[in-house]
Design an enzyme around this catalytic site. Structure first.
Site, PDB file in Angstrom:
ATOM      1  CB  CYS A 186      -0.872  -0.122   1.045  1.00  0.00           C
ATOM      2  SG  CYS A 186      -1.985   1.350   1.408  1.00  0.00           S
TER       3      CYS A 186
ATOM      4  CB  CYS B 241      -0.610   2.532   4.194  1.00  0.00           C
ATOM      5  SG  CYS B 241      -2.235   1.758   3.557  1.00  0.00           S
ATOM      6  CG  ASP B 242       3.140   1.128   4.226  1.00  0.00           C
ATOM      7  OD1 ASP B 242       2.725   1.909   5.498  1.00  0.00           O
ATOM      8  OD2 ASP B 242       3.056  -0.086   3.806  1.00  0.00           O
TER       9      ASP B 242
END
Ligand code: NAP
Length: 306
Positions: A131, A134-135
């Site tokens: 992701c 997200c990261d």
């Protein structure tokens, strides 16, 4: 006992909740392990009708939740560990606790497909991720070369997003053309910070404590090489989250629940919607549409019992 339990809180589950709540069926939505579903891991959703400027994935899902709760739906945080669909009331185990339902709408979605490499698992969250949203902003990826694996819309979206952080983004795809939609593909191919690595597979991920590179194999020439990178973003599709229903519902070879008619499964009182039953369209809007259909079928089924 609950009249309606909805398993999953993505687009399909929350739309089913809006409809069943408006029908006064007091649905309970079980969040699953990814509350509000996969769209929370996306950046801007540009193709959900009604949002001409696009909408942030998390905001869209929070709006759906709010809309469902406004009509009395209850979102419960928990994951289903076991089900018994052999007769009504259906029995569920949710985080170790029993629950009974007269009807169930399965909207359990899909999870990220993995490459299946030993070092992929060992280095997960140490440079291997599924992701970018997200990261991607993590310090370990800043101004470093990054690798995205895949050739679909997700991979294109991830690659475009990661150009904000990495020094360069290499998109490694096993064929010589993208599967992605034209608009997403054109964005990637026209971005000078993204370099395509065609006909190539990732055969290993390198690094001791953090990712330091990948081993690659060109599947046309057979040539092997390594490439330095700080991150490997894997975007190679999804697998349906249906393990818990195995043996109780008909599924295809890939684990997608088979629909008997409309949104009904072969088990009376059990309905299905969204990515866990759709290997073809897999869009937010089609999941929402299937959630609506499942709610209507469920409502009619309950009316028929009365
Ligand atoms: P996808 O369309 O199934 O694409 C998966 C990609 O990964 C394909 O290019 C595939 O290669 C590759 N792949 C699969 N298994 C692999 C493996 N073991 N090793 C290496 N590569 C592998 O999945 P997706 O991109 O996640 O998209 C899923 C659905 O969501 C699609 O319907 C898509 O349109 C939608 N989506 C839409 C948006 C948007 O519109 N904003 C964003 C994200 C996703 P091949 O091409 O060779 O099969």
């Amino acid at each position: 006992m609950h009249e309606v339990v909805i398993i999953g809180s993505g687009c399909a589950g929350l739309t089913a909740a809006i409809y069943t709540a408006r029908a006064n069926l007091n649905p309970v939505i079980l969040s699953g392990r990814m509350p509000l579903g996969l769209l929370t891991t996306t950046t801007v959703v540009e193709n959900f009708p009604g949002f001409p400027e696009g909408i942030d994935g998390i905001e869209l899902m929070q709006r759906l939740q709010k809309q469902a709760e406004r009509f009395g739906a209850q979102l419960m945080y928990g994951a289903v560990e076991a089900v018994d669909l052999s007769g009504s009331p259906f029995k569920l185990t949710v985080d170790g606790k029993p629950m009974e339902a007269r009807t169930i709408i399965i909207a359990s979605g899909a999870g990220h497909r993995k490459l299946g490499l030993e070092n992929e698992a060992r280095l997960e969250n140490k440079g291997v991720t599924y992701c970018a949203t997200c990261d991607g902003a993590l310090p370990i990826f800043r101004d470093k070369p990054l690798v995205v694996v895949g050739g679909g819309d997700s991979a294109c979206e991830e690659a475009s997003y990661l150009t904000r952080f990495g020094s360069k983004v290499y998109m490694v795809h096993r064929r010589d053309e993208l599967r992605a939609s034209r608009i997403m593909a054109d964005r990637v191919l026209g971005n000078p910070k993204i370099e395509m690595v065609w006909n190539t597979e990732v055969t290993d991920i390198l690094g001791e404590t953090l990712v330091s590179g990948v081993r690659l194999r060109n599947n046309v020439t057979g040539g092997e090489s390594t490439m330095d990178c700080a991150g490997v973003f894997i975007a190679i599709g999804h697998v349906p989250n249906t393990q818990v229903f195995r043996g109780q519902l008909a599924m295809d070879d890939h684990g997608y629940v088979q629909i008997a008619s409309g949104a009904s499964t072969a088990v009376p009182g059990v309905f299905v919607a969204g990515d866990c039953a759709d290997s073809v369209y897999r869009q937010a809007i089609t999941a929402a549409g299937m959630g609506c259909a499942a709610a209507i079928d469920c409502e009619r089924y309950l009316a028929g019992l009365a």
